[in-house]
Design a protein around this motif. Structure first.
Motif, PDB file in Angstrom:
ATOM      1  N   ILE A  86      35.109  28.316  39.046  1.00  0.00           N
ATOM      2  CA  ILE A  86      36.020  29.141  39.840  1.00  0.00           C
ATOM      3  C   ILE A  86      36.900  29.986  38.916  1.00  0.00           C
ATOM      4  O   ILE A  86      37.124  31.183  39.162  1.00  0.00           O
ATOM      5  CB  ILE A  86      36.863  28.246  40.771  1.00  0.00           C
ATOM      6  CG1 ILE A  86      35.962  27.644  41.859  1.00  0.00           C
ATOM      7  CG2 ILE A  86      38.002  29.045  41.401  1.00  0.00           C
ATOM      8  CD1 ILE A  86      36.635  26.576  42.708  1.00  0.00           C
ATOM      9  N   GLU A  87      37.364  29.398  37.829  1.00  0.00           N
ATOM     10  CA  GLU A  87      38.171  30.160  36.865  1.00  0.00           C
ATOM     11  C   GLU A  87      37.345  31.256  36.198  1.00  0.00           C
ATOM     12  O   GLU A  87      37.841  32.370  35.974  1.00  0.00           O
ATOM     13  CB  GLU A  87      38.765  29.212  35.822  1.00  0.00           C
ATOM     14  CG  GLU A  87      39.842  28.289  36.372  1.00  0.00           C
ATOM     15  CD  GLU A  87      40.946  29.056  37.085  1.00  0.00           C
ATOM     16  OE1 GLU A  87      41.494  30.017  36.484  1.00  0.00           O
ATOM     17  OE2 GLU A  87      41.245  28.718  38.246  1.00  0.00           O
ATOM     18  N   HIS A  88      36.084  30.959  35.881  1.00  0.00           N
ATOM     19  CA  HIS A  88      35.201  31.996  35.324  1.00  0.00           C
ATOM     20  C   HIS A  88      35.055  33.154  36.303  1.00  0.00           C
ATOM     21  O   HIS A  88      35.059  34.331  35.897  1.00  0.00           O
ATOM     22  CB  HIS A  88      33.829  31.403  35.018  1.00  0.00           C
ATOM     23  CG  HIS A  88      33.726  30.742  33.681  1.00  0.00           C
ATOM     24  ND1 HIS A  88      33.845  31.431  32.501  1.00  0.00           N
ATOM     25  CD2 HIS A  88      33.515  29.443  33.349  1.00  0.00           C
ATOM     26  CE1 HIS A  88      33.715  30.592  31.486  1.00  0.00           C
ATOM     27  NE2 HIS A  88      33.513  29.378  31.965  1.00  0.00           N
ATOM     28  N   GLY A  89      34.885  32.844  37.590  1.00  0.00           N
ATOM     29  CA  GLY A  89      34.742  33.901  38.586  1.00  0.00           C
ATOM     30  C   GLY A  89      35.940  34.834  38.599  1.00  0.00           C
ATOM     31  O   GLY A  89      35.804  36.070  38.655  1.00  0.00           O
ATOM     32  N   LYS A  90      37.133  34.271  38.518  1.00  0.00           N
ATOM     33  CA  LYS A  90      38.349  35.088  38.495  1.00  0.00           C
ATOM     34  C   LYS A  90      38.392  35.966  37.234  1.00  0.00           C
ATOM     35  O   LYS A  90      38.700  37.169  37.307  1.00  0.00           O
ATOM     36  CB  LYS A  90      39.587  34.182  38.526  1.00  0.00           C
ATOM     37  CG  LYS A  90      39.759  33.362  39.795  1.00  0.00           C
ATOM     38  CD  LYS A  90      40.960  32.433  39.636  1.00  0.00           C
ATOM     39  CE  LYS A  90      41.149  31.507  40.796  1.00  0.00           C
ATOM     40  NZ  LYS A  90      42.264  30.545  40.583  1.00  0.00           N
ATOM     41  N   LYS A  91      38.082  35.354  36.096  1.00  0.00           N
ATOM     42  CA  LYS A  91      38.174  36.080  34.827  1.00  0.00           C
ATOM     43  C   LYS A  91      37.139  37.197  34.727  1.00  0.00           C
ATOM     44  O   LYS A  91      37.373  38.217  34.068  1.00  0.00           O
ATOM     45  CB  LYS A  91      38.007  35.110  33.659  1.00  0.00           C
ATOM     46  CG  LYS A  91      39.166  34.139  33.496  1.00  0.00           C
ATOM     47  CD  LYS A  91      38.886  33.127  32.393  1.00  0.00           C
ATOM     48  CE  LYS A  91      40.017  32.111  32.267  1.00  0.00           C
ATOM     49  NZ  LYS A  91      39.720  31.072  31.244  1.00  0.00           N
ATOM     50  N   GLU A  92      35.968  36.996  35.355  1.00  0.00           N
ATOM     51  CA  GLU A  92      34.898  37.991  35.252  1.00  0.00           C
ATOM     52  C   GLU A  92      35.025  39.116  36.269  1.00  0.00           C
ATOM     53  O   GLU A  92      34.179  40.001  36.308  1.00  0.00           O
ATOM     54  CB  GLU A  92      33.538  37.294  35.381  1.00  0.00           C
ATOM     55  CG  GLU A  92      33.220  36.412  34.181  1.00  0.00           C
ATOM     56  CD  GLU A  92      31.861  35.736  34.282  1.00  0.00           C
ATOM     57  OE1 GLU A  92      31.271  35.427  33.240  1.00  0.00           O
ATOM     58  OE2 GLU A  92      31.379  35.509  35.421  1.00  0.00           O
ATOM     59  N   GLY A  93      36.073  39.077  37.101  1.00  0.00           N
ATOM     60  CA  GLY A  93      36.353  40.209  37.973  1.00  0.00           C
ATOM     61  C   GLY A  93      35.990  40.047  39.431  1.00  0.00           C
ATOM     62  O   GLY A  93      36.169  40.981  40.218  1.00  0.00           O
ATOM     63  N   ALA A  94      35.482  38.877  39.829  1.00  0.00           N
ATOM     64  CA  ALA A  94      35.234  38.650  41.246  1.00  0.00           C
ATOM     65  C   ALA A  94      36.562  38.434  41.964  1.00  0.00           C
ATOM     66  O   ALA A  94      37.554  38.015  41.359  1.00  0.00           O
ATOM     67  CB  ALA A  94      34.322  37.447  41.444  1.00  0.00           C
ATOM     68  N   THR A  95      36.579  38.747  43.256  1.00  0.00           N
ATOM     69  CA  THR A  95      37.789  38.615  44.064  1.00  0.00           C
ATOM     70  C   THR A  95      37.748  37.308  44.848  1.00  0.00           C
ATOM     71  O   THR A  95      36.793  37.049  45.584  1.00  0.00           O
ATOM     72  CB  THR A  95      37.925  39.792  45.041  1.00  0.00           C
ATOM     73  OG1 THR A  95      37.983  41.014  44.302  1.00  0.00           O
ATOM     74  CG2 THR A  95      39.176  39.652  45.898  1.00  0.00           C
ATOM     75  N   LEU A  96      38.778  36.478  44.686  1.00  0.00           N
ATOM     76  CA  LEU A  96      38.846  35.207  45.411  1.00  0.00           C
ATOM     77  C   LEU A  96      39.297  35.479  46.837  1.00  0.00           C
ATOM     78  O   LEU A  96      40.455  35.811  47.081  1.00  0.00           O
ATOM     79  CB  LEU A  96      39.805  34.257  44.698  1.00  0.00           C
ATOM     80  CG  LEU A  96      39.885  32.840  45.254  1.00  0.00           C
ATOM     81  CD1 LEU A  96      38.549  32.124  45.144  1.00  0.00           C
ATOM     82  CD2 LEU A  96      40.979  32.044  44.533  1.00  0.00           C
ATOM     83  N   LEU A  97      38.363  35.337  47.776  1.00  0.00           N
ATOM     84  CA  LEU A  97      38.664  35.609  49.183  1.00  0.00           C
ATOM     85  C   LEU A  97      39.417  34.459  49.821  1.00  0.00           C
ATOM     86  O   LEU A  97      40.379  34.665  50.568  1.00  0.00           O
ATOM     87  CB  LEU A  97      37.359  35.874  49.943  1.00  0.00           C
ATOM     88  CG  LEU A  97      37.481  36.179  51.439  1.00  0.00           C
ATOM     89  CD1 LEU A  97      38.206  37.509  51.658  1.00  0.00           C
ATOM     90  CD2 LEU A  97      36.091  36.206  52.084  1.00  0.00           C
ATOM     91  N   THR A  98      38.981  33.244  49.529  1.00  0.00           N
ATOM     92  CA  THR A  98      39.643  32.073  50.099  1.00  0.00           C
ATOM     93  C   THR A  98      39.334  30.855  49.241  1.00  0.00           C
ATOM     94  O   THR A  98      38.321  30.808  48.539  1.00  0.00           O
ATOM     95  CB  THR A  98      39.171  31.830  51.551  1.00  0.00           C
ATOM     96  OG1 THR A  98      39.928  30.773  52.132  1.00  0.00           O
ATOM     97  CG2 THR A  98      37.705  31.491  51.618  1.00  0.00           C
ATOM     98  N   GLY A  99      40.229  29.859  49.283  1.00  0.00           N
ATOM     99  CA  GLY A  99      40.011  28.613  48.562  1.00  0.00           C
ATOM    100  C   GLY A  99      40.313  28.743  47.088  1.00  0.00           C
ATOM    101  O   GLY A  99      41.226  29.453  46.673  1.00  0.00           O
ATOM    102  N   GLY A 100      39.549  27.997  46.280  1.00  0.00           N
ATOM    103  CA  GLY A 100      39.664  28.109  44.842  1.00  0.00           C
ATOM    104  C   GLY A 100      40.525  27.059  44.171  1.00  0.00           C
ATOM    105  O   GLY A 100      40.739  27.116  42.960  1.00  0.00           O
ATOM    106  N   LYS A 101      41.029  26.081  44.949  1.00  0.00           N
ATOM    107  CA  LYS A 101      41.937  25.100  44.363  1.00  0.00           C
ATOM    108  C   LYS A 101      41.521  23.680  44.748  1.00  0.00           C
ATOM    109  O   LYS A 101      40.715  23.458  45.649  1.00  0.00           O
ATOM    110  CB  LYS A 101      43.367  25.345  44.850  1.00  0.00           C
ATOM    111  CG  LYS A 101      43.941  26.718  44.516  1.00  0.00           C
ATOM    112  CD  LYS A 101      45.412  26.799  44.849  1.00  0.00           C
ATOM    113  CE  LYS A 101      45.724  26.560  46.310  1.00  0.00           C
ATOM    114  NZ  LYS A 101      45.144  27.571  47.204  1.00  0.00           N
TER     115      LYS A 101
END
Length: 501
Positions: free
Chosen positions: A357-372
């Motif tokens: 999930i942290e990689h997704g944020k760093k690589e530029g994807a947008t967190l729509l919901t969740g993630g924690k």
């Protein structure tokens, strides 16, 4: 923990007492040769459930010796198929009689929903046994028409001693996905369940003994992959390995098989399955299938629909609705019948998912919901959806094995096919459309072992299951799942007037 109650006043669940923690070899529960044990952990709390015998190379040696003796000289491969089928039917009945305890074991060991275990997993394994038991007296070869003056026929014979190495995400289902057809074929076997989830496998060994399966036919060695699993894979007296798990471990098993006795290998490995949703789809149905595809069993399923491609005409509506539905998805204690998602299997998997999930944020994807993380205790993760994802990102390319969806937009059918196939995996795919011609075209173009049209997770004992590419080879289920435990022997006899006499 054993024996405590859980749940509301209306739904009190009694946590089962742990009865079986030793290795099961040659019909007996025994300590490991070393005397070592390891902890199995409840993912709801992170607390120890029990200590289980830690099998190693010496224990595998004993189990293989028992299986070899049972195959070479025992009754099981030689008894009529109808008798094997009868014993397997009795085992299925015993499983049905113990359904609550078995479902509870998989809940405390793997974090699986208790309600789903009772409704699907445990009835499913007794159904698998009955399906293959019905085939036990129908295994036969063919009469051949030879070009020259010979009579010839084929025999189907059990392949021998089989090593089954199973994963932790479906402890009961995959145990019998392998054991049931191997028993039908007349094989003997050693099962190495995942170290995270050993409890139900040992219980099934106990029930197999009660059902009348002869000693040495079914052996269960609990322990770790790099020790017990490696010893099974490289053993010279094991004739076949059937493995379900990661692609990385699958490679190691193939290497071990190749450098030992060239034993047969079948592998069901990783996946990064696409779900392709076209403009004509009913959006509510598509949202339901997309969430089911990634959140069922908390995303710990090899065919999870983790890459969701939505055509541009309905993309915005889909994004809005899937976010709304994901926020209502209930996460919590898997014994609670109102809960839809339990904890990840262990802390290792929990941490791995959060790192993706942290990689997704760093690589530029947008967190729509969740993630924690969800809650303060146990290994729970919120349903997580990324938009603006694209190929090349770790969350799109790599198997996460958790409740993380990558949501992407496409324009044309050709683009959808190309992007769906842009993966090293090929286990499954889903298509959502009202156009049968479109569904047929796309299903024939995606390189995957199973294609679901307007549905997802539609498994059946009669439907072969396995992968393309780096998702492995060989098929479970169906008669293909039986035939991989059989050898074909050709028998040729010259006729009296053969010119070759």
């Amino acid at each position: 923990m054993a024996g405590e109650s859980n749940g509301s006043a209306e739904n009190v669940i009694k946590i089962p007492k742990i009865k079986f923690t030793k290795l099961f070899i040659n019909g007996e529960f025994v300590d490991s040769v070393s005397g070592k044990t390891f902890e199995t952990i409840d993912p709801r709390t992170g607390e120890v459930i029990a200590r289980v015998a830690q099998g190693d190379k010496e224990d595998v040696e004993l189990a293989v010796k028992a299986a070899r003796e049972a195959f070479d000289h025992g009754r099981w491969p030689r008894m009529p198929g109808s008798e094997r089928g009868r014993i397997m039917m009795k085992l299925a009945d015993l499983i049905d009689e113990n359904i609550e305890e078995l479902a509870a074991l998989d809940t405390i060991d793997a974090g699986k929903l208790f309600s789903m275990g009772k409704a699907m997993d445990i009835p499913g394994v007794s159904g698998l046994l009955r399906y293959f038991a019905g085939a036990a007296d129908k295994i036969h070869g063919q009469t051949l028409k030879m070009a020259n003056e010979y009579q010839a026929y084929t025999l189907l014979e059990p392949i021998g001693v089989v090593g089954h190495i199973t994963p932790w995400n479906f402890p009961s289902t995959i145990f019998f996905l392998k054991v049931a057809p191997a028993l039908t074929a007349g094989c003997t076997m050693i099962v190495k369940p995942a170290e995270q989830t050993p409890l139900s496998a040992l219980y099934y060994a106990h029930l197999a003994k009660l059902a009348g399966i002869p000693d040495g036919v079914l052996n269960v060695v609990t322990g770790f992959g790099h020790t017990a699993g490696a010893a099974i894979s490289s053993h010279m007296d094991v004739d076949k390995i059937s493995f379900t798990g990661s692609t990385e471990v699958g490679r190691l098993i193939m290497q071990a098989a190749a450098t030992s006795n060239l034993k047969a290998v079948s592998l069901e490995l990783g996946g990064k399955s696409p779900l392709v949703i076209f403009d004509d789809a009913d959006v509510d149905t598509a949202v339901h299938l997309a969430l089911l595809g990634i959140l069922y069993n908390k995303g710990e399923i090899c065919v999870a629909g983790s890459r969701v491609y939505v055509q541009e005409g309905i993309y915005d509506e889909f994004v809005k609705k899937v976010a709304e539905r994901a926020k209502t998805w209930t996460v919590g204690d898997p014994f609670d019948p109102q809960i839809l998602q339990g904890p990840q299997v262990d802390k290792t998997q929990f941490d791995k998912i959060l790192s993706y999930i942290e990689h997704g944020k760093k690589e530029g994807a947008t967190l729509l919901t969740g993630g924690k993380r969800h809650g303060e205790k146990g290994y729970y993760i919120e349903p997580t959806i990324f938009t603006d994802a694209k190929e090349g990102m770790k969350i799109v390319d790599e198997e996460i094995f958790g409740p993380v969806m990558s949501l992407m937009k496409f324009k044309t059918v050709e683009e959808a096919i190309e992007r769906a196939n842009n993966t090293r995996y090929g286990l499954a795919a889903g298509i959502v459309t009202k156009d049968l011609n479109l569904a047929n075209r796309v299903s024939r173009s995606i390189r995957a072992g199973t294609i679901w049209i307007n549905c997802y997770f539609a498994f059946d004992p009669d439907c072969p299951f396995g992968g393309y590419k780096m998702s492995g080879f060989g098929r479970d289920l169906g008669f293909q799942g039986l035939h991989k435990y059989l050898q074909v022997k050709s028998v040729v006899t010259p006729l009296h007037n053969s010119p070759w006499l």
